[in-house]
Each structure stands twice: as structure tokens, then as C-alpha cells.
Design a protein around this motif. Structure first.
Motif: not given
Lengths: 151, 222
Positions: A31, A69-71, A61-62, A28, A65-66
Motif C-alpha cells: 500500500l 485487511f478486511m479478510h 489499493k482498495g 502494508w 485492503v478489502l
């Protein structure tokens, strides 16, 4: 057999999947830092490379997240493949029309294929409306050129 | 996940249900996750179509694109980015707590996510409202005299299409997460073996965040 293998492999994948919450806070923070960077560099309006830089930052950043955050970093096999293929097709879908557009020269384009040749398509709109950035409105401005807006 | 009527093994625990055609719970979870990734891939391609519109028209009307993107409110856009990134954090934390079986915390984190989602939509409403007032609208509805360049109405067509589609995804994501929140409060049965519902909802939410991460610099900055 195949299913048993998959089951074992999946179990192996799951085992290392649970981390502390600290990792999410770290991502976080990263980001937010990248958001500040993209806003600061974006406001300078670097010619030519501004878009590239913004897209590189957005991709970074993407990816964060992938992966976290999306493991996706914990997943293997099919999940990664699905995602990689979709990104590949997005890139193809972006590249091919842009290459087509970028290599046309005006003499080769038939009438009606460029935006300035087009008439307004909206039903109920008249032909001039919206052609020059919408300067010409329906009421009373029909004859004028678009360039100078009326005060 | 819920389509199966029988719990394999006949164990006393009602959750998680294992459908008969899966070898084990892990395989079932893997299948659910793979299905979600496939769905997210189609979502990415859906938004990619709009990105291509953006790319093509930006190539045709560079001046209009530069002028129009500067007419947007960068402060509101940045606040919205921070709000959405933070909501993604709380969505990730919800999955984290779901794995640990802390159902109260799951509900709290999802509630925080939903609050931020509402905040995002409220800010977006003010941005839209401002555009309707000054007339930076798509196509022939464009009536802003501050920027008069060929192609500017197209910028706002792309702007409204992409942000509205994104906004629709925000609303759908809120509904999906709200179901998980209600379940965490009422049934409180999320735990190490049963967190797929929160996980998939959260993945959808991260996709919404992901799309915005690209839309924000494209529309507001460059």
C-alpha cells in the motif's frame, strides 16, 4: 438442514482464516509503494489519463485492503455478494448521471439548468455573490467584473 | 451478540454468548459479519453520492478542478495517507492478536491506531485552518484571490463535505475501537472464540481507510 450446512460451511471457512501477521505487513508495504507511485505519477499531471491511472491505483489499493485487511478473501457467499452488489450499484450510480450530463448539448438545456444560470441560493446572499468564483465580495466590489482580482 | 440473556448450553464460560436462535457460534459470527458488510455497503453508497457530485462538477468545471486541487497541500495529504494506511495495519494486527487471545497486544495495537487517528485529525485541522485563513471556502464564503475561476467554490464545497464526512467517520471509528481497547484491558476476554467485537470495529476502520484511499488522489492529485 440449511442451518447445519451453513454451520459446517462456516467452520470450513474459519479454519483457513488465521494467518501469520507477516501477511499484514506485506500488504502494508504494498500500500505504501502504491501511495508513492500515485503521488509521483499524480504530480506529473498526465493529461486525460491521469485520472484513470489514479483511480486504477486507488482501486488496486482498495482491493488489497478489502481482500486482506478486511479478510474478504477468506469469506465466501453472502459477504462477497453484498459487497459485489454495492460496488455494482456505485458504478451504476456514477455512470448514469455522467452519461446523462455528457450527452446533453446546450440547445437542449432549459434556462436555469446550468450552473451559470443559477442565482445564489443562500438566504441573505445577493444575486451576484459567488457567481464568478467568489471574486465579488459584498463590500464595495459589486459593479466589477470577476476576472481581474484587485490587489 | 449481547441481546441474548441466556448462554446456550449453560456452560460455565460467560463468553462468548450464543443467542438461542443461532445454530452455532460460527453461524452467529457469520451473521454478525454479514450485518457489518451490509452496513458497510450503505456507507460505501453514502460516500458514492459525494463521488458523483465530484464527478459531475469536475466534468462541468475541469479547469477550476485542476487549479483548486493544486492549491491543496500535497505533502500533508500524503502524510495523512501514510498515517491512515499504517493505522489500518495496526487495526488488522489487533484482530490478529485478538484471535490468538493476546489481549495486551490487542490493546497496544488499538492504542497505536487511535494515536494515528488523532494524528490524522490534527493534520486535517491544520489543513482546514489554512483554508479558513486564505478563504478557499465553499460557496459564497470563497474569497481567495489566487484562483478566480467559475466553479472553484464548488470544488471546495465537495472538498469540505467529503473530508468532513470522512473526518466524522474517523471519530466514530475511534470511539468504536476505544470500546474494544477498554474491553481488552479490563475484561481481557478476547480469544479464538470471541473476537467479533474487535473484528467488526476494525472492519469499520478499514472502511475509513478505504474511503480516504479514493479521496486522496481525487482531491489532491488529479
Amino acid at each position: 438442514m440449511g442451518i447445519a450446512n451453513e454451520s459446517r460451511e462456516e467452520e470450513q471457512n474459519m479454519r483457513e482464516e488465521h494467518h501469520g501477521a507477516g501477511r499484514y505487513w506485506l500488504i502494508w508495504g504494498l500500500l505504501l509503494v502504491l501511495t508513492v507511485v500515485t503521488v509521483l505519477t499524480g504530480r506529473i499531471h498526465i493529461p486525460t489519463w491521469g485520472l484513470v491511472l489514479a483511480l486504477v491505483i486507488a482501486s488496486t489499493k482498495g482491493t488489497l485492503v478489502l481482500l486482506y485487511f478486511m479478510h474478504l478473501i477468506d469469506h465466501r457467499g453472502a459477504n462477497r455478494l453484498v459487497f459485489a452488489v454495492s460496488i455494482l450499484f456505485v458504478l451504476l450510480m456514477l455512470a448514469i448521471p455522467l452519461v446523462d450530463l455528457g450527452t446533453r448539448y446546450r440547445g437542449a438545456t432549459p434556462p436555469g439548468s446550468t450552473y451559470s444560470d443559477l442565482q445564489a441560493l443562500d438566504i441573505g446572499a445577493d444575486a451576484q455573490e459567488g457567481r464568478y468564483g467568489g471574486a465579488i465580495r459584498k463590500e464595495g466590489k459589486m459593479g466589477e467584473e470577476s476576472g481581474a482580482p484587485k490587489q | 451478540m449481547q441481546s441474548s440473556s441466556h448462554a446456550a448450553g449453560g456452560a460455565a464460560l460467560p463468553v462468548p454468548r450464543l443467542a438461542g436462535h443461532f445454530a452455532s457460534l460460527e453461524v452467529q459470527n457469520h451473521a454478525a459479519r454479514l450485518g457489518m458488510w451490509l452496513f458497510l455497503a450503505t456507507e460505501i453508497l453514502l460516500f458514492a453520492g459525494l463521488f458523483i457530485c465530484y464527478g459531475v462538477y469536475r466534468f462541468l468545471f475541469p479547469e477550476a478542478w485542476a487549479a483548486a486541487s493544486r492549491s491543496l497541500d500535497l505533502t500533508l495529504g500524503t502524510i495523512n495517507t501514510v498515517v491512515l494506511i499504517t493505522s489500518s495495519l495496526t487495526a488488522a494486527l489487533a484482530v490478529h492478536y485478538a484471535k490468538e487471545g493476546k489481549n495486551k497486544m490487542v490493546a497496544v495495537q488499538i492504542a497505536l491506531t487511535l494515536v494515528m487517528a488523532v494524528g490524522f485529525l490534527v493534520i486535517k485541522y491544520f489543513e482546514y485552518h489554512h483554508k479558513f485563513e486564505i478563504g478557499t471556502l465553499p460557496g459564497r464564503f470563497y474569497s481567495y484571490e489566487g484562483i478566480q475561476l467559475p466553479g472553484v467554490p464548488l470544488y471546495f464545497t465537495v472538498y469540505f463535505c467529503s473530508t468532513a464526512l470522512h473526518g466524522l467517520h474517523v471519530v466514530i471509528g475511534m470511539v468504536v475501537l476505544a470500546f474494544s481497547m477498554v474491553r481488552a484491558l479490563k475484561k481481557a476476554d478476547f480469544g479464538p472464540n470471541n473476537y467479533t467485537m474487535v473484528e467488526l470495529g476494525s472492519m469499520y476502520w478499514h472502511l475509513v481507510d478505504l474511503v480516504w484511499i479514493f479521496l486522496f488522489p481525487m482531491l489532491y492529485l488529479v
